[in-house]
Enzyme design. Structure first.
Site, mmCIF file in Angstrom:
data_model
loop_
_atom_site.group_PDB
_atom_site.id
_atom_site.type_symbol
_atom_site.label_atom_id
_atom_site.label_comp_id
_atom_site.label_asym_id
_atom_site.label_seq_id
_atom_site.Cartn_x
_atom_site.Cartn_y
_atom_site.Cartn_z
ATOM 1 N N VAL A 1 -34.037 1.821 -31.055
ATOM 2 C CA VAL A 1 -33.364 2.862 -30.271
ATOM 3 C C VAL A 1 -33.578 2.661 -28.776
ATOM 4 C CG1 VAL A 1 -33.151 5.376 -29.933
ATOM 5 C CG2 VAL A 1 -33.655 4.470 -32.197
ATOM 6 N N GLU A 2 -34.509 1.769 -28.424
ATOM 7 C CA GLU A 2 -34.796 1.551 -27.005
ATOM 8 C C GLU A 2 -34.182 0.228 -26.526
ATOM 9 O OE1 GLU A 2 -38.706 3.000 -25.591
ATOM 10 O OE2 GLU A 2 -39.095 3.525 -27.690
ATOM 11 N N MET A 3 -34.966 -0.844 -26.464
ATOM 12 C CA MET A 3 -34.412 -2.112 -25.958
ATOM 13 C C MET A 3 -33.818 -2.972 -27.062
ATOM 14 S SD MET A 3 -37.310 -2.877 -23.042
ATOM 15 C CE MET A 3 -36.569 -4.383 -22.412
ATOM 16 N N ILE B 1 -30.480 1.170 -26.131
ATOM 17 C CA ILE B 1 -29.467 0.163 -26.386
ATOM 18 C C ILE B 1 -28.239 0.777 -27.056
ATOM 19 C CG2 ILE B 1 -30.464 -0.468 -28.623
ATOM 20 C CD1 ILE B 1 -29.756 -3.393 -27.948
#
Length: 491
Positions: free
Chosen positions: A278-280, A236
């Site tokens: 840090v991902e979705m 993201i």
């Protein structure tokens, strides 16, 4: 007789006496150790089914005779010389190395329970036996009875092939390959197709992310071999993740999920990225569930499949996991070869498979997924991290970061090699840009072979390219980004 002659005679007699005394001491020590080895060797309970299985019993007796458990378990009563001050330092290194390479405890337990060892355990044993690497020469000096004869080695290999045929052979595999280290991917696995269709919609739904711009396929592109083809993931707001993305294809066959195995199954894996900042980047699962429940089509589907007011982390991840079970890729050229089509792969590709096994790659990369069913130290046979250009990062600790056990230091789940030609770059750090480079580095750091000839590399790469399969009948190179789901009756 001269004094000099007399002295020479005395010297000769002294030397002979010392040799004889040494031989007697050595012989006595060997006799003592042989008796000690036999008395303390692992035993089978009278109830074990292994007593009634001639192949398994012969293999078990071979392991008893070699006493592999000395260096490959932590529970054996060790010979006296392991406790001597100077020898202890040398032997301790051997013990640490032996247990780092392989633990035989679960194999002994399987014999005692009359059950098969795992696919990976059989593969590791086969690798060592075929390369004739064990027992080591220094050990045989004190335990000559432990030398593995051609018969004992043959007994172990016959048992391994028999275990594979009986417990792990894929339906449809040709009889001559039923005992092979690699098996064809099955045509299907049990799936609830209604839940899988719901999971497919969620897999591609960007509303699961914090900014509404990302979905599971952002990192696991089904048109990219199930990965993103980046060194490390992009999450993201363009944030870079710390580790390379594993493929989602054939993940159902893995022992656990993520490089460090921190997720026990596909549902647990699906839960992590959604709220990872840090991902979705979603704030929490309660908020995600509320967004999904507000969509009428989702609300109806979840109520039908899971009951009223059943939109939550557990049901959402269950549906996604059910979809990911469908992401298997059978019918690769190599699968067709294993099913009896001798012309499915070329002479070079067959040669590459034989080198893949002979060098020891198949010791870790085995089973239907050609990996994914074990953990291994990165740098087992060479200083990978010391020679890598980049410095150490937190994720380089491997499984230790999850278990906090020192024996898991820099140990990672063995990646599955299915569709490997499509999933560059390679390794947990994405440091190998090409398949050729990955093969060379794996030989250097994971096998006893420091450097492979170019022909071996070319042949192994050619073999690895035969592992690219099909998704729902479509060659993986032609799969679109969001393929529709076809239940078996619709295929």
């Amino acid at each position: 007789m001269s004094i000099a002659t007399t002295r020479r005679g005395l010297v000769r007699k002294s030397i002979v006496g010392l040799v004889v005394a040494g031989a007697l001491v050595y012989g006595g020590t060997i006799a003592y150790l042989t008796r000690f080895d036999h008395q303390g060797a692992p035993r089978l309970p009278t109830s074990s089914a292994t007593w009634h299985d001639p192949k398994a019993l012969a293999a078990f007796n071979a392991f008893r005779e070699t006493r592999c458990d000395y260096c490959h378990t932590r529970t054996s009563d060790l010979p006296f010389y392991f406790k001597l001050p100077f020898a202890n330092q040398i032997m301790k290194r051997d013990l640490v190395a032996g247990q780092r390479h392989f633990r035989i405890d679960p194999v002994i337990a399987a014999f005692q329970a009359g059950k098969p060892p795992s696919v990976e355990q059989l593969s590791r044993i086969e690798e060592v036996i075929q390369q004739n690497r064990m027992p080591p020469a220094a050990y045989l000096l004190m335990h000559p009875h432990a030398y593995m004869t051609e018969k004992s080695r043959s007994d172990v290999l016959a048992w391994i092939a028999d275990q594979r045929r009986r417990y792990y052979a894929t339906p449809g595999v040709a009889p001559q390959f039923a005992g092979e280290v690699i098996q064809p991917i099955p045509e299907s696995v049990p799936v609830d197709w209604t839940k899988a269709e719901l999971g497919r919609q969620l897999f591609f739904d960007r509303r699961l992310s914090g900014d509404g711009k990302m979905n599971c396929a952002s990192c696991h592109g089904l048109d990219k071999g199930g990965v993103d083809n980046l060194v490390t993931a992009t999450g993201i707001n363009g944030q870079k993740g710390p580790i390379n993305v594993p493929t989602v294809y054939n993940a159902v066959f893995s022992i656990a999920q993520f490089w460090n195995g921190r997720a026990a199954d596909l549902a647990a894996q699906a839960a992590g990225p959604v709220t990872n900042p840090v991902e979705m980047g979603a704030h929490d699962w309660e908020g995600v569930a509320a967004i999904i429940a507000a969509v009428p089509e989702y609300h109806t589907a979840f109520a039908s499949l899971y009951g009223a007011d059943a939109v939550n982390q557990k049901t959402v991840t269950n549906a996604i996991a059910e979809y990911e079970k469908t992401l298997i890729t059978p019918d690769s050229p190599f699968d067709l070869y294993l099913k009896g089509d001798n012309n499915a792969i070329t002479a070079q590709e067959k040669r590459g498979y034989e080198r893949f096994k002979a060098i020891g790659c198949s010791g870790c990369h085995s089973g239907v997924a050609v990996g994914g069913d074990a953990y291994e130290v990165m740098g087992l046979e060479g200083p990978y991290f010391a020679e890598r250009k980049a410095g150490l990062t937190a994720v380089d600790s491997g499984r230790e970061g999850f278990t906090h056990a020192i024996e898991d230091h820099q140990k990672f789940k063995v990646p599955n090699l299915r569709n490997i030609a499509l999933t560059a770059p390679y390794f947990h750090d994405g440091s190998a840009a090409t398949l050729d480079e990955a093969v060379r580095l794996m030989a250097r750091y994971q096998t006893p072979y420091a450097e492979l000839p170019k022909r071996d590399v070319d042949d192994i790469v050619a073999f690895l390219k035969t592992l690219t399969g099909k998704y729902q009948g479509v060659p993986l190179q032609q799969v679109v980004a969001a393929p529709p789901l076809k239940a078996p009756e619709a295929q």
